[in-house]
Scaffold this motif. Structure first.
Motif, mmCIF file in Angstrom:
data_model
loop_
_atom_site.group_PDB
_atom_site.id
_atom_site.type_symbol
_atom_site.label_atom_id
_atom_site.label_comp_id
_atom_site.label_asym_id
_atom_site.label_seq_id
_atom_site.Cartn_x
_atom_site.Cartn_y
_atom_site.Cartn_z
ATOM 1 N N UNK A 1 0.863 -1.183 0.000
ATOM 2 C CA UNK A 1 0.000 0.000 0.000
ATOM 3 C C UNK A 1 0.904 1.238 0.000
ATOM 4 N N UNK A 2 0.666 2.105 -0.957
ATOM 5 C CA UNK A 2 1.481 3.324 -1.066
ATOM 6 C C UNK A 2 0.551 4.531 -1.049
ATOM 7 N N UNK A 3 0.797 5.457 -0.129
ATOM 8 C CA UNK A 3 0.045 6.721 -0.096
ATOM 9 C C UNK A 3 0.880 7.754 -0.833
ATOM 10 N N UNK A 4 0.381 8.217 -1.966
ATOM 11 C CA UNK A 4 1.165 9.182 -2.750
ATOM 12 C C UNK A 4 0.649 10.595 -2.503
ATOM 13 N N UNK A 5 1.567 11.490 -2.137
ATOM 14 C CA UNK A 5 1.199 12.877 -1.889
ATOM 15 C C UNK A 5 0.869 13.150 -0.423
ATOM 16 N N UNK A 6 0.899 14.435 -0.072
ATOM 17 C CA UNK A 6 0.675 14.823 1.319
ATOM 18 C C UNK A 6 -0.755 14.545 1.771
ATOM 19 N N UNK A 7 -1.736 14.666 0.870
ATOM 20 C CA UNK A 7 -3.136 14.428 1.267
ATOM 21 C C UNK A 7 -3.326 12.977 1.688
ATOM 22 N N UNK A 8 -2.817 12.042 0.902
ATOM 23 C CA UNK A 8 -2.962 10.625 1.251
ATOM 24 C C UNK A 8 -2.069 10.255 2.419
ATOM 25 N N UNK A 9 -0.964 10.980 2.613
ATOM 26 C CA UNK A 9 -0.008 10.613 3.662
ATOM 27 C C UNK A 9 -0.477 11.000 5.062
#
Ligand code: SF4
Ligand code: SF4
Length: 371
Positions: free
Chosen positions: A153-161
Protein backbone atom coordinates in the motif's frame (compact mmCIF):
# COMPACT_ATOMS: atom_id res chain seq x y z
CA UNK A 1 13.15 -10.42 -25.67
CA UNK A 2 12.98 -7.32 -23.55
CA UNK A 3 9.98 -5.35 -24.70
CA UNK A 4 10.86 -2.99 -27.50
CA UNK A 5 9.00 -0.02 -26.10
CA UNK A 6 10.86 -0.17 -22.79
CA UNK A 7 14.17 -0.18 -24.60
CA UNK A 8 13.07 2.73 -26.72
CA UNK A 9 12.01 4.71 -23.67
CA UNK A 10 15.03 3.77 -21.58
CA UNK A 11 17.33 5.63 -23.90
CA UNK A 12 16.87 8.05 -26.71
CA UNK A 13 17.50 5.25 -29.16
CA UNK A 14 16.78 1.53 -29.20
CA UNK A 15 19.30 -0.34 -27.03
CA UNK A 16 20.41 -3.95 -27.05
CA UNK A 17 20.08 -6.45 -24.21
CA UNK A 18 23.51 -5.68 -22.77
CA UNK A 19 22.69 -2.00 -22.60
CA UNK A 20 19.34 -2.83 -21.07
CA UNK A 21 21.07 -4.74 -18.27
CA UNK A 22 23.38 -1.80 -17.75
CA UNK A 23 20.36 0.46 -17.46
CA UNK A 24 18.84 -1.89 -14.87
CA UNK A 25 22.06 -1.89 -12.85
CA UNK A 26 22.15 1.90 -12.79
CA UNK A 27 18.53 2.04 -11.71
CA UNK A 28 19.09 -0.40 -8.87
CA UNK A 29 22.17 1.46 -7.69
CA UNK A 30 20.30 4.77 -7.71
CA UNK A 31 18.05 3.62 -4.86
CA UNK A 32 20.68 1.53 -3.08
CA UNK A 33 19.43 -1.88 -4.23
CA UNK A 34 21.77 -4.86 -4.64
CA UNK A 35 23.17 -5.48 -8.11
CA UNK A 36 21.26 -8.78 -8.44
CA UNK A 37 18.13 -6.70 -8.79
CA UNK A 38 19.19 -5.73 -12.30
CA UNK A 39 19.31 -9.35 -13.46
CA UNK A 40 16.05 -10.13 -11.68
CA UNK A 41 14.31 -7.27 -13.34
CA UNK A 42 15.57 -8.30 -16.77
CA UNK A 43 14.32 -11.85 -16.22
CA UNK A 44 10.89 -10.70 -15.14
CA UNK A 45 10.66 -8.25 -18.01
CA UNK A 46 11.49 -11.07 -20.42
CA UNK A 47 8.71 -13.15 -18.91
CA UNK A 48 6.36 -10.31 -19.80
CA UNK A 49 4.45 -10.35 -16.53
CA UNK A 50 2.36 -7.33 -15.71
CA UNK A 51 1.62 -6.32 -12.14
CA UNK A 52 -1.85 -5.29 -11.13
CA UNK A 53 -2.04 -1.73 -9.83
CA UNK A 54 -5.22 -0.32 -8.30
CA UNK A 55 -5.08 3.45 -7.88
CA UNK A 56 -7.74 5.13 -5.76
CA UNK A 57 -8.55 8.85 -5.83
CA UNK A 58 -10.22 10.64 -2.96
CA UNK A 59 -10.08 14.27 -1.79
CA UNK A 60 -7.34 15.80 -3.92
CA UNK A 61 -6.46 17.86 -6.97
CA UNK A 62 -4.95 14.99 -9.02
CA UNK A 63 -1.64 16.84 -8.92
CA UNK A 64 0.19 13.67 -7.88
CA UNK A 65 -0.98 11.80 -10.96
CA UNK A 66 -0.15 14.82 -13.05
CA UNK A 67 3.35 14.99 -11.59
CA UNK A 68 3.90 11.31 -12.33
CA UNK A 69 2.70 11.63 -15.89
CA UNK A 70 5.09 14.54 -16.46
CA UNK A 71 8.15 12.40 -15.71
CA UNK A 72 9.78 11.60 -18.99
CA UNK A 73 12.48 8.99 -18.31
CA UNK A 74 10.70 7.01 -19.60
CA UNK A 75 7.39 8.45 -20.70
CA UNK A 76 5.40 7.11 -17.78
CA UNK A 77 2.07 7.29 -19.55
CA UNK A 78 3.30 4.97 -22.29
CA UNK A 79 4.89 2.62 -19.81
CA UNK A 80 1.76 2.44 -17.71
CA UNK A 81 -0.31 1.34 -20.64
CA UNK A 82 2.27 -1.07 -22.06
CA UNK A 83 3.88 -2.68 -19.01
CA UNK A 84 1.61 -2.33 -16.04
CA UNK A 85 -1.84 -3.70 -15.63
CA UNK A 86 -3.41 -0.50 -14.39
CA UNK A 87 -6.66 -2.12 -13.41
CA UNK A 88 -8.29 0.89 -11.82
CA UNK A 89 -7.49 4.59 -12.05
CA UNK A 90 -10.33 7.08 -12.21
CA UNK A 91 -8.37 9.73 -14.11
CA UNK A 92 -6.86 7.45 -16.74
CA UNK A 93 -9.52 4.77 -16.93
CA UNK A 94 -11.59 4.35 -20.07
CA UNK A 95 -14.20 2.35 -18.18
CA UNK A 96 -16.85 4.12 -16.11
CA UNK A 97 -19.59 3.40 -13.61
CA UNK A 98 -20.38 -0.23 -12.81
CA UNK A 99 -17.88 -1.43 -15.40
CA UNK A 100 -15.05 0.37 -13.55
CA UNK A 101 -16.03 -0.97 -10.16
CA UNK A 102 -16.33 -4.48 -11.57
CA UNK A 103 -12.81 -4.19 -13.00
CA UNK A 104 -11.44 -3.21 -9.60
CA UNK A 105 -13.10 -6.13 -7.84
CA UNK A 106 -11.98 -8.53 -10.55
CA UNK A 107 -8.38 -7.33 -10.24
CA UNK A 108 -8.55 -7.76 -6.47
CA UNK A 109 -9.84 -11.31 -6.80
CA UNK A 110 -7.34 -12.30 -9.49
CA UNK A 111 -4.32 -10.81 -7.73
CA UNK A 112 -5.16 -11.21 -4.07
CA UNK A 113 -2.12 -10.61 -1.88
CA UNK A 114 -0.03 -9.34 -4.78
CA UNK A 115 -1.52 -6.18 -6.21
CA UNK A 116 -0.18 -2.71 -5.46
CA UNK A 117 -2.70 -0.30 -3.98
CA UNK A 118 -1.91 3.36 -4.54
CA UNK A 119 -3.93 5.94 -2.62
CA UNK A 120 -4.11 9.53 -3.84
CA UNK A 121 -5.99 12.10 -1.77
CA UNK A 122 -7.30 12.40 1.76
CA UNK A 123 -10.17 10.32 3.09
CA UNK A 124 -13.18 12.07 4.66
CA UNK A 125 -14.19 10.29 7.85
CA UNK A 126 -16.77 12.65 9.37
CA UNK A 127 -20.47 11.71 9.32
CA UNK A 128 -19.71 8.14 8.30
CA UNK A 129 -17.63 9.30 5.37
CA UNK A 130 -20.53 10.60 3.28
CA UNK A 131 -18.51 13.48 1.78
CA UNK A 132 -16.83 11.29 -0.80
CA UNK A 133 -18.86 8.50 -2.41
CA UNK A 134 -17.73 6.41 -5.38
CA UNK A 135 -19.90 3.75 -6.94
CA UNK A 136 -22.26 3.99 -3.97
CA UNK A 137 -19.42 3.32 -1.52
CA UNK A 138 -17.78 5.75 0.89
CA UNK A 139 -14.09 6.43 0.44
CA UNK A 140 -13.43 4.81 3.83
CA UNK A 141 -15.22 1.61 2.81
CA UNK A 142 -13.56 1.50 -0.59
CA UNK A 143 -10.11 2.01 0.92
CA UNK A 144 -10.57 -0.62 3.61
CA UNK A 145 -11.99 -3.12 1.13
CA UNK A 146 -9.17 -2.62 -1.39
CA UNK A 147 -6.43 -2.58 1.25
CA UNK A 148 -7.56 -5.86 2.79
CA UNK A 149 -5.73 -8.06 0.27
CA UNK A 150 -3.17 -5.67 -1.21
CA UNK A 151 0.46 -6.80 -1.39
CA UNK A 152 1.73 -3.27 -0.85
CA UNK A 153 0.00 0.00 0.00
CA UNK A 154 1.48 3.32 -1.07
CA UNK A 155 0.04 6.72 -0.10
CA UNK A 156 1.16 9.18 -2.75
CA UNK A 157 1.20 12.88 -1.89
CA UNK A 158 0.67 14.82 1.32
CA UNK A 159 -3.14 14.43 1.27
CA UNK A 160 -2.96 10.63 1.25
CA UNK A 161 -0.01 10.61 3.66
CA UNK A 162 -1.67 12.54 6.50
CA UNK A 163 -4.61 14.58 5.17
CA UNK A 164 -2.73 17.46 3.48
CA UNK A 165 -4.71 20.48 2.34
CA UNK A 166 -8.19 18.94 2.89
CA UNK A 167 -7.32 18.34 6.54
CA UNK A 168 -5.98 21.85 7.23
CA UNK A 169 -8.34 23.84 9.43
CA UNK A 170 -11.29 23.80 9.75
CA UNK A 171 -11.42 20.36 8.05
CA UNK A 172 -15.21 20.11 7.70
CA UNK A 173 -15.08 16.59 6.24
CA UNK A 174 -12.80 15.06 8.87
CA UNK A 175 -10.16 14.37 6.21
CA UNK A 176 -7.40 11.96 7.21
CA UNK A 177 -4.54 10.18 5.50
CA UNK A 178 -4.43 6.51 4.53
CA UNK A 179 -2.14 5.51 7.45
CA UNK A 180 -4.66 6.93 9.93
CA UNK A 181 -7.64 5.19 8.32
CA UNK A 182 -5.70 1.93 7.89
CA UNK A 183 -4.19 1.94 11.37
CA UNK A 184 -2.16 -1.21 11.95
CA UNK A 185 -1.27 -1.74 8.29
CA UNK A 186 2.05 -0.81 6.71
CA UNK A 187 1.47 2.17 4.45
CA UNK A 188 4.44 3.61 2.62
CA UNK A 189 4.00 7.37 2.47
CA UNK A 190 5.41 9.51 -0.32
CA UNK A 191 4.48 13.01 0.89
CA UNK A 192 4.94 16.11 -1.21
CA UNK A 193 2.64 18.58 -2.87
CA UNK A 194 3.16 17.16 -5.36
CA UNK A 195 5.65 14.42 -4.52
CA UNK A 196 8.64 13.82 -6.69
CA UNK A 197 7.63 10.96 -9.02
CA UNK A 198 10.99 9.23 -8.63
CA UNK A 199 10.45 8.71 -4.92
CA UNK A 200 7.29 6.79 -5.75
CA UNK A 201 8.95 4.89 -8.55
CA UNK A 202 11.88 3.87 -6.37
CA UNK A 203 9.51 2.17 -3.91
CA UNK A 204 7.73 0.36 -6.71
CA UNK A 205 11.02 -0.87 -8.18
CA UNK A 206 12.04 -2.44 -4.92
CA UNK A 207 8.67 -4.07 -4.30
CA UNK A 208 8.42 -5.41 -7.83
CA UNK A 209 11.90 -6.87 -7.90
CA UNK A 210 12.58 -7.90 -4.29
CA UNK A 211 9.09 -8.27 -2.90
CA UNK A 212 10.11 -6.04 0.00
CA UNK A 213 9.69 -2.42 0.97
CA UNK A 214 12.49 0.08 1.56
CA UNK A 215 13.56 1.15 5.02
CA UNK A 216 11.02 3.67 6.34
CA UNK A 217 11.08 6.41 8.94
CA UNK A 218 8.50 6.71 11.71
CA UNK A 219 6.12 8.48 9.30
CA UNK A 220 6.30 5.69 6.72
CA UNK A 221 8.59 7.67 4.38
CA UNK A 222 11.36 5.79 2.55
CA UNK A 223 14.70 6.83 3.95
CA UNK A 224 16.40 6.77 0.57
CA UNK A 225 14.34 9.85 -0.32
CA UNK A 226 13.37 11.40 3.03
CA UNK A 227 16.38 10.59 5.19
CA UNK A 228 17.99 14.01 5.01
CA UNK A 229 16.81 17.60 5.19
CA UNK A 230 16.59 19.93 2.21
CA UNK A 231 19.04 22.14 4.09
CA UNK A 232 21.76 19.46 4.14
CA UNK A 233 22.17 19.44 0.37
CA UNK A 234 20.86 22.88 -0.58
CA UNK A 235 22.89 24.67 -3.24
CA UNK A 236 22.41 27.89 -1.25
CA UNK A 237 23.87 26.32 1.88
CA UNK A 238 27.30 27.98 1.52
CA UNK A 239 25.51 31.34 1.74
CA UNK A 240 23.64 30.22 4.87
CA UNK A 241 26.92 29.14 6.48
CA UNK A 242 28.52 32.44 5.51
CA UNK A 243 25.58 34.49 6.83
CA UNK A 244 24.47 35.81 3.45
CA UNK A 245 20.66 36.05 3.41
CA UNK A 246 18.18 37.52 0.94
CA UNK A 247 16.02 39.98 2.89
CA UNK A 248 13.36 40.75 0.30
CA UNK A 249 12.26 39.14 -2.93
CA UNK A 250 14.14 40.86 -5.71
CA UNK A 251 16.82 42.46 -3.56
CA UNK A 252 20.50 42.14 -4.39
CA UNK A 253 20.96 39.05 -2.19
CA UNK A 254 17.98 37.37 -3.80
CA UNK A 255 19.31 38.09 -7.25
CA UNK A 256 22.72 36.74 -6.22
CA UNK A 257 21.22 33.42 -5.10
CA UNK A 258 21.76 33.88 -1.36
CA UNK A 259 20.07 31.81 1.34
CA UNK A 260 16.26 32.18 1.60
CA UNK A 261 15.96 31.42 5.30
CA UNK A 262 14.88 34.93 6.25
CA UNK A 263 12.20 34.84 3.55
CA UNK A 264 10.63 31.85 5.28
CA UNK A 265 12.55 28.83 4.00
CA UNK A 266 11.49 25.65 5.84
CA UNK A 267 14.41 23.62 4.46
CA UNK A 268 16.16 23.20 7.85
CA UNK A 269 13.18 21.22 9.21
CA UNK A 270 12.06 19.50 6.00
CA UNK A 271 13.13 15.97 5.19
CA UNK A 272 13.07 15.44 1.42
CA UNK A 273 15.43 15.04 -1.52
CA UNK A 274 14.22 17.97 -3.65
CA UNK A 275 17.67 19.53 -3.53
CA UNK A 276 19.23 16.49 -5.20
CA UNK A 277 16.39 15.17 -7.39
CA UNK A 278 14.84 17.68 -9.78
CA UNK A 279 11.14 17.56 -10.58
CA UNK A 280 9.90 16.75 -14.07
CA UNK A 281 13.45 16.18 -15.33
CA UNK A 282 14.05 19.93 -15.49
CA UNK A 283 17.26 21.16 -13.79
CA UNK A 284 16.52 23.49 -10.85
CA UNK A 285 12.78 22.74 -11.14
CA UNK A 286 12.09 23.02 -7.42
CA UNK A 287 11.14 26.01 -5.27
CA UNK A 288 14.58 27.00 -4.01
CA UNK A 289 16.00 26.38 -7.47
CA UNK A 290 13.74 29.10 -8.86
CA UNK A 291 14.19 31.50 -5.95
CA UNK A 292 11.30 30.65 -3.62
CA UNK A 293 11.67 29.28 -0.10
CA UNK A 294 10.83 25.63 0.56
CA UNK A 295 7.43 25.53 2.25
CA UNK A 296 7.93 22.13 3.84
CA UNK A 297 5.30 20.18 1.94
CA UNK A 298 6.68 16.81 3.09
CA UNK A 299 6.22 17.70 6.76
CA UNK A 300 2.85 17.30 8.45
CA UNK A 301 3.63 19.89 11.11
CA UNK A 302 4.77 22.55 8.66
CA UNK A 303 2.95 22.48 5.32
CA UNK A 304 -0.39 24.30 5.36
CA UNK A 305 0.12 25.07 9.05
CA UNK A 306 3.08 27.44 9.29
CA UNK A 307 2.59 30.65 7.24
CA UNK A 308 4.37 30.56 3.92
CA UNK A 309 6.93 33.26 4.71
CA UNK A 310 7.27 32.86 8.47
CA UNK A 311 10.71 31.85 9.69
CA UNK A 312 11.15 28.63 11.63
CA UNK A 313 13.65 27.39 14.20
CA UNK A 314 16.79 25.62 13.07
CA UNK A 315 17.05 22.34 14.96
CA UNK A 316 20.16 21.08 13.18
CA UNK A 317 22.48 22.69 10.71
CA UNK A 318 24.74 19.74 10.06
CA UNK A 319 23.93 16.17 8.96
CA UNK A 320 22.87 13.83 11.74
CA UNK A 321 25.57 11.66 13.28
CA UNK A 322 23.98 8.36 12.31
CA UNK A 323 21.81 8.24 9.21
CA UNK A 324 19.71 5.09 9.04
CA UNK A 325 20.74 2.74 6.22
CA UNK A 326 18.93 3.45 2.99
CA UNK A 327 19.76 0.25 1.14
CA UNK A 328 17.21 -2.53 0.87
CA UNK A 329 17.56 -5.75 2.79
CA UNK A 330 18.18 -8.71 0.47
CA UNK A 331 15.00 -10.51 -0.44
CA UNK A 332 13.43 -12.89 -2.88
CA UNK A 333 12.17 -11.67 -6.18
CA UNK A 334 8.49 -11.12 -5.71
CA UNK A 335 5.96 -12.90 -7.82
CA UNK A 336 4.47 -9.53 -8.54
CA UNK A 337 5.11 -8.71 -12.12
CA UNK A 338 8.20 -6.71 -12.67
CA UNK A 339 6.60 -4.73 -15.41
CA UNK A 340 5.99 -2.10 -12.75
CA UNK A 341 9.71 -1.75 -12.46
CA UNK A 342 9.73 -0.63 -16.05
CA UNK A 343 8.21 2.55 -14.69
CA UNK A 344 11.27 3.28 -12.69
CA UNK A 345 14.23 2.17 -14.66
CA UNK A 346 14.43 4.99 -17.13
CA UNK A 347 13.52 7.55 -14.52
CA UNK A 348 16.22 6.56 -12.12
CA UNK A 349 18.79 6.33 -14.84
CA UNK A 350 17.85 9.83 -15.87
CA UNK A 351 18.35 10.85 -12.26
CA UNK A 352 21.77 9.24 -12.16
CA UNK A 353 22.84 10.97 -15.32
CA UNK A 354 21.67 14.32 -14.03
CA UNK A 355 23.44 13.79 -10.72
CA UNK A 356 26.67 12.97 -12.54
CA UNK A 357 26.32 16.06 -14.71
CA UNK A 358 25.64 18.18 -11.64
CA UNK A 359 28.76 16.89 -9.95
CA UNK A 360 30.76 17.70 -13.06
CA UNK A 361 29.34 21.22 -13.09
CA UNK A 362 29.94 21.76 -9.41
CA UNK A 363 33.61 20.98 -9.74
CA UNK A 364 33.98 23.92 -12.14
CA UNK A 365 34.51 27.34 -10.50
CA UNK A 366 31.60 29.66 -11.23
CA UNK A 367 32.58 32.86 -12.95
CA UNK A 368 32.16 35.78 -10.60
CA UNK A 369 31.09 33.53 -7.74
CA UNK A 370 31.38 35.11 -4.31
CA UNK A 371 30.47 31.91 -2.45
S1 SF4 B 1 17.59 27.83 4.75
FE1 SF4 B 1 16.66 27.11 2.83
S2 SF4 B 1 17.66 28.30 1.17
FE2 SF4 B 1 18.91 28.49 3.03
S3 SF4 B 1 20.44 26.89 2.84
FE3 SF4 B 1 18.77 26.05 4.07
S4 SF4 B 1 17.42 25.02 2.63
FE4 SF4 B 1 18.77 26.35 1.42
S1 SF4 C 1 11.12 22.12 -1.83
FE1 SF4 C 1 9.94 22.05 -0.02
S2 SF4 C 1 7.93 22.77 -0.65
FE2 SF4 C 1 9.00 22.22 -2.45
S3 SF4 C 1 8.44 20.16 -2.89
FE3 SF4 C 1 10.30 20.07 -1.69
S4 SF4 C 1 9.66 19.89 0.41
FE4 SF4 C 1 7.92 20.54 -0.79
Amino acid sequence: MVPEMLLRKSAATVVDRRDFLKVCSLAAAAVGLPSQVAASFAQEAQAGRKPSVIWLHFQECTGCTESLLRASHPDIADVIFDFVSLDYHETLFVAAGHQAEAARRQAMADNAGKYVLVVEGAIPTKDNGIYCMIGGQTAVDMLEETAAQAGAIIAIGSCASWGGIPSSGPNPTGAQGAPQVLAGKTVVTIPGCPPNPYNFLGVVLQYATLGSLPALDDKGRPLFAYGRTIHEHCPRRPHFDAGRFAKKFGDEGHRQGWCLYELGCKGPQTFANCSTQAFCDVPDAWPIGIGHPCFGCTEQDIAFKVPLHATIGIPFTTPGAGHAPISAPAGNVGAIATGVAGLVVGGLVGAGVRAAKKMETETQPEPGSNA
